[in-house]
Design a protein around this motif. Structure first.
Motif, PDB file in Angstrom:
ATOM      1  N   GLY A 251       0.815  -1.197   0.000  1.00  0.00           N
ATOM      2  CA  GLY A 251       0.000   0.000   0.000  1.00  0.00           C
ATOM      3  C   GLY A 251       0.852   1.252   0.000  1.00  0.00           C
ATOM      4  N   THR A 252       0.228   2.361   0.331  1.00  0.00           N
ATOM      5  CA  THR A 252       0.895   3.654   0.322  1.00  0.00           C
ATOM      6  C   THR A 252       0.900   4.241   1.724  1.00  0.00           C
ATOM      7  N   PHE A 253       2.074   4.606   2.196  1.00  0.00           N
ATOM      8  CA  PHE A 253       2.158   5.151   3.542  1.00  0.00           C
ATOM      9  C   PHE A 253       1.319   6.423   3.638  1.00  0.00           C
ATOM     10  N   GLY A 254       0.691   6.583   4.777  1.00  0.00           N
ATOM     11  CA  GLY A 254      -0.156   7.744   5.007  1.00  0.00           C
ATOM     12  C   GLY A 254      -1.629   7.434   4.837  1.00  0.00           C
ATOM     13  N   TYR A 255      -1.927   6.392   4.038  1.00  0.00           N
ATOM     14  CA  TYR A 255      -3.320   5.994   3.827  1.00  0.00           C
ATOM     15  C   TYR A 255      -3.642   4.671   4.515  1.00  0.00           C
ATOM     16  N   MET A 256      -2.626   3.993   5.037  1.00  0.00           N
ATOM     17  CA  MET A 256      -2.836   2.684   5.653  1.00  0.00           C
ATOM     18  C   MET A 256      -3.167   2.830   7.138  1.00  0.00           C
ATOM     19  N   PRO A 257      -4.175   2.118   7.631  1.00  0.00           N
ATOM     20  CA  PRO A 257      -4.560   2.216   9.042  1.00  0.00           C
ATOM     21  C   PRO A 257      -3.556   1.506   9.946  1.00  0.00           C
ATOM     22  N   PRO A 258      -3.544   1.853  11.215  1.00  0.00           N
ATOM     23  CA  PRO A 258      -2.541   1.291  12.138  1.00  0.00           C
ATOM     24  C   PRO A 258      -2.618  -0.216  12.293  1.00  0.00           C
ATOM     25  N   GLU A 259      -3.821  -0.795  12.307  1.00  0.00           N
ATOM     26  CA  GLU A 259      -3.934  -2.245  12.508  1.00  0.00           C
ATOM     27  C   GLU A 259      -3.355  -3.009  11.317  1.00  0.00           C
ATOM     28  N   TYR A 260      -3.369  -2.389  10.143  1.00  0.00           N
ATOM     29  CA  TYR A 260      -2.786  -3.013   8.962  1.00  0.00           C
ATOM     30  C   TYR A 260      -1.261  -2.934   9.004  1.00  0.00           C
ATOM     31  N   VAL A 261      -0.761  -1.774   9.418  1.00  0.00           N
ATOM     32  CA  VAL A 261       0.684  -1.584   9.528  1.00  0.00           C
ATOM     33  C   VAL A 261       1.277  -2.494  10.599  1.00  0.00           C
ATOM     34  N   ARG A 262       0.611  -2.580  11.731  1.00  0.00           N
ATOM     35  CA  ARG A 262       1.169  -3.303  12.879  1.00  0.00           C
ATOM     36  C   ARG A 262       0.946  -4.806  12.795  1.00  0.00           C
ATOM     37  N   GLN A 263      -0.229  -5.223  12.335  1.00  0.00           N
ATOM     38  CA  GLN A 263      -0.598  -6.633  12.416  1.00  0.00           C
ATOM     39  C   GLN A 263      -0.981  -7.272  11.089  1.00  0.00           C
ATOM     40  N   GLY A 264      -1.039  -6.497  10.028  1.00  0.00           N
ATOM     41  CA  GLY A 264      -1.460  -7.039   8.740  1.00  0.00           C
ATOM     42  C   GLY A 264      -2.942  -7.284   8.645  1.00  0.00           C
ATOM     43  N   LEU A 265      -3.744  -6.707   9.540  1.00  0.00           N
ATOM     44  CA  LEU A 265      -5.197  -6.893   9.537  1.00  0.00           C
ATOM     45  C   LEU A 265      -5.852  -5.870   8.611  1.00  0.00           C
ATOM     46  N   PHE A 266      -6.779  -6.323   7.764  1.00  0.00           N
ATOM     47  CA  PHE A 266      -7.504  -5.385   6.922  1.00  0.00           C
ATOM     48  C   PHE A 266      -8.971  -5.789   6.849  1.00  0.00           C
ATOM     49  N   SER A 267      -9.816  -4.803   6.626  1.00  0.00           N
ATOM     50  CA  SER A 267     -11.263  -4.984   6.597  1.00  0.00           C
ATOM     51  C   SER A 267     -11.864  -3.789   5.871  1.00  0.00           C
ATOM     52  N   VAL A 268     -13.198  -3.709   5.849  1.00  0.00           N
ATOM     53  CA  VAL A 268     -13.831  -2.531   5.251  1.00  0.00           C
ATOM     54  C   VAL A 268     -13.397  -1.269   5.988  1.00  0.00           C
ATOM     55  N   LYS A 269     -13.067  -1.401   7.272  1.00  0.00           N
ATOM     56  CA  LYS A 269     -12.650  -0.242   8.052  1.00  0.00           C
ATOM     57  C   LYS A 269     -11.264   0.258   7.640  1.00  0.00           C
ATOM     58  N   SER A 270     -10.503  -0.580   6.916  1.00  0.00           N
ATOM     59  CA  SER A 270      -9.228  -0.112   6.353  1.00  0.00           C
ATOM     60  C   SER A 270      -9.506   0.941   5.284  1.00  0.00           C
ATOM     61  N   ASP A 271     -10.494   0.652   4.420  1.00  0.00           N
ATOM     62  CA  ASP A 271     -10.889   1.625   3.399  1.00  0.00           C
ATOM     63  C   ASP A 271     -11.474   2.879   4.032  1.00  0.00           C
ATOM     64  N   ILE A 272     -12.183   2.705   5.149  1.00  0.00           N
ATOM     65  CA  ILE A 272     -12.753   3.858   5.854  1.00  0.00           C
ATOM     66  C   ILE A 272     -11.642   4.790   6.310  1.00  0.00           C
ATOM     67  N   TYR A 273     -10.571   4.216   6.854  1.00  0.00           N
ATOM     68  CA  TYR A 273      -9.433   5.024   7.296  1.00  0.00           C
ATOM     69  C   TYR A 273      -8.851   5.794   6.110  1.00  0.00           C
ATOM     70  N   SER A 274      -8.629   5.095   4.991  1.00  0.00           N
ATOM     71  CA  SER A 274      -8.083   5.747   3.798  1.00  0.00           C
ATOM     72  C   SER A 274      -8.999   6.858   3.309  1.00  0.00           C
ATOM     73  N   PHE A 275     -10.308   6.603   3.362  1.00  0.00           N
ATOM     74  CA  PHE A 275     -11.280   7.612   2.953  1.00  0.00           C
ATOM     75  C   PHE A 275     -11.173   8.847   3.846  1.00  0.00           C
ATOM     76  N   GLY A 276     -10.994   8.639   5.152  1.00  0.00           N
ATOM     77  CA  GLY A 276     -10.867   9.767   6.074  1.00  0.00           C
ATOM     78  C   GLY A 276      -9.649  10.617   5.757  1.00  0.00           C
ATOM     79  N   VAL A 277      -8.529   9.970   5.462  1.00  0.00           N
ATOM     80  CA  VAL A 277      -7.315  10.701   5.088  1.00  0.00           C
ATOM     81  C   VAL A 277      -7.567  11.500   3.816  1.00  0.00           C
ATOM     82  N   LEU A 278      -8.159  10.848   2.820  1.00  0.00           N
ATOM     83  CA  LEU A 278      -8.438  11.506   1.546  1.00  0.00           C
ATOM     84  C   LEU A 278      -9.402  12.674   1.734  1.00  0.00           C
ATOM     85  N   LEU A 279     -10.379  12.500   2.587  1.00  0.00           N
ATOM     86  CA  LEU A 279     -11.348  13.559   2.867  1.00  0.00           C
ATOM     87  C   LEU A 279     -10.655  14.796   3.440  1.00  0.00           C
ATOM     88  N   LEU A 280      -9.745  14.604   4.379  1.00  0.00           N
ATOM     89  CA  LEU A 280      -9.013  15.722   4.964  1.00  0.00           C
ATOM     90  C   LEU A 280      -8.080  16.368   3.937  1.00  0.00           C
TER      91      LEU A 280
END
Length: 403
Positions: A251-280
């Protein structure tokens, strides 16, 4: 439907079965009860057999349709070469983590975007075809439409509709071009991205996690409507599946959520995090990276500090200060901060976000301090950082060139 042997069984039950204890015929009631039971059993078996045969035929038809779909989507390499002038440098319009993107024109005059995957992508031919069939079935006005593919020799090529107004980052992060993005246009783009993600997460035939949502992966059509692109990292979930784990974090740093970076976990909430960054980013006109003002600060930290100090309106891109809806801007900042919460459960769903953007009376929870605020400063030109686990060797900061 009974076979001849079935009638023989029933005949024997009625006329020849002896009573084991008394040497007498079984009573008529017993015979009838037994016969009815057998009849029901045979009927049930016949029904199950019919269902099995029908399901098998449907599967065969489905497989045949997929084969037909694959064949109808396949382009000859010669056609692609002619359309792109042999992948001419002048036709290059972008680069991602999986290869170059070229503009092309078919013999009928239709303009296309050709994504030529690198030979090191590691995807097999069958997997590639399966992904093509999947993406081709995704039909939404806020998703880039896949027109076809080419698979010859070592070449793996995807052909998409051409979107004329390039990518969102082409406008958003350019000091001159972002003047084209007034607030109504930015708000329309935010809403369109939300609808596209909602389709992927809840409304399509599959639950799909994009995993690489960012400004360079949002294309803009002639009317500045957003279209989410680049499904190279997307993953399909079962409808009852909530999350998955991977040992290869991409992925791209800055758009990846912490649980993905730390543990490799991803879900729909991973996209939500990316959306929040993009929104800001859309609101501020700034990349989610360290930038220099009176001191270096990360965008999420900058947003949280202003929200917490009651100066959230200072986040708005200065070019928009005279013409904007304060209510819409404040609501978008609120949503953005909720999306980037460290706790996955505190992030809203795309359904909630889409509803909140359309109905301003929807109440929102108060955001907490965003994730990643404690991370050390990193240079955005690096592909990895000390703040990221060493195993993350596939994280990039690659941005697409103007399309």
């Amino acid at each position: 439907m009974f076979l001849g042997s079935d009638y023989d069984i029933l005949y024997n039950f009625f006329f020849y079965l002896p009573n084991a204890e008394k040497g007498k015929r079984i009573s008529v009631g017993t015979i009838l009860a037994t016969a009815v039971s057998i009849a029901i059993g045979v009927l049930l078996l016949s029904t199950l057999s019919w269902c099995w045969v029908t399901r098998k035929k449907e599967k065969m038809i489905g497989d045949a349709n997929d084969i037909i779909n694959v064949e109808s989507l396949q382009f000859d390499l010669s056609t692609v070469i002619a359309a792109t002038n042999n992948f001419s440098h002048d036709n290059k319009i972008g680069q991602g983590g999986f290869g170059w993107v070229y503009k092309g024109k078919l013999s009928n005059g239709q303009e296309i975007a050709v994504k030529r995957l690198s030979k090191s992508s590691g995807q097999g031919a069958e997997e590639f075809k399966n992904e093509v069939v999947l993406v081709a079935k995704l039909q939404h006005r806020n998703l880039v439409r896949l027109l076809g593919f080419c698979l010859e020799g070592e070449e793996k090529i995807l052909i998409y509709e051409f979107v004329p107004n390039k990518s969102l980052d082409y406008f958003l992060f350019d000091s001159d071009k972002r003047a084209c993005l007034d607030w109504p246009t930015r708000y329309k783009i935010i809403g369109g991205i939300a609808r596209g993600l909602l389709y992927l997460h809840e409304d399509s035939r599959f639950k799909i996690i994009h995993r690489d949502l960012k400004a360079s992966n949002v294309l803009l059509d002639g009317d500045m409507n957003p279209k989410i692109s680049d499904f190279g990292m997307a993953r399909i979930f079962g409808m009852d599946q909530s999350q998955a784990n991977t040992n290869r974090v991409v992925g791209t740093f800055g758009y990846m959520p912490p649980e993905y970076v730390r543990q490799g976990l991803f879900s729909v909430k991973s996209d939500i995090y990316s959306f929040g960054v993009l929104l800001l980013e859309i609101i501020t006109g700034k990349k989610n990276s360290f930038y220099h003002s009176e001191y270096a600060e990360y965008l999420l930290s900058f947003a949280w500090r202003n929200w917490n100090e009651g100066t959230a309106s200072e986040l708005l891109d200065p070019i928009l200060r005279e013409f904007y809806s304060r209510e819409e801007v404040m609501r978008c900042i609120h949503i953005g901060l909720l999306c980037v919460q460290d706790n996955v459960d505190q992030r809203p769903t795309m359904a909630t976000i889409a509803r909140t953007l359309n109905i301003h009376s929807v109440a929102l929870e108060l955001p907490q301090r965003p994730a990643f605020l404690g991370y050390e400063r990193m240079e955005t030109t690096q592909s990895t950082s000390r703040s990221i686990p060493e195993s993350m060797n596939d994280v990039t900061n690659t941005e697409l060139a103007p399309r």
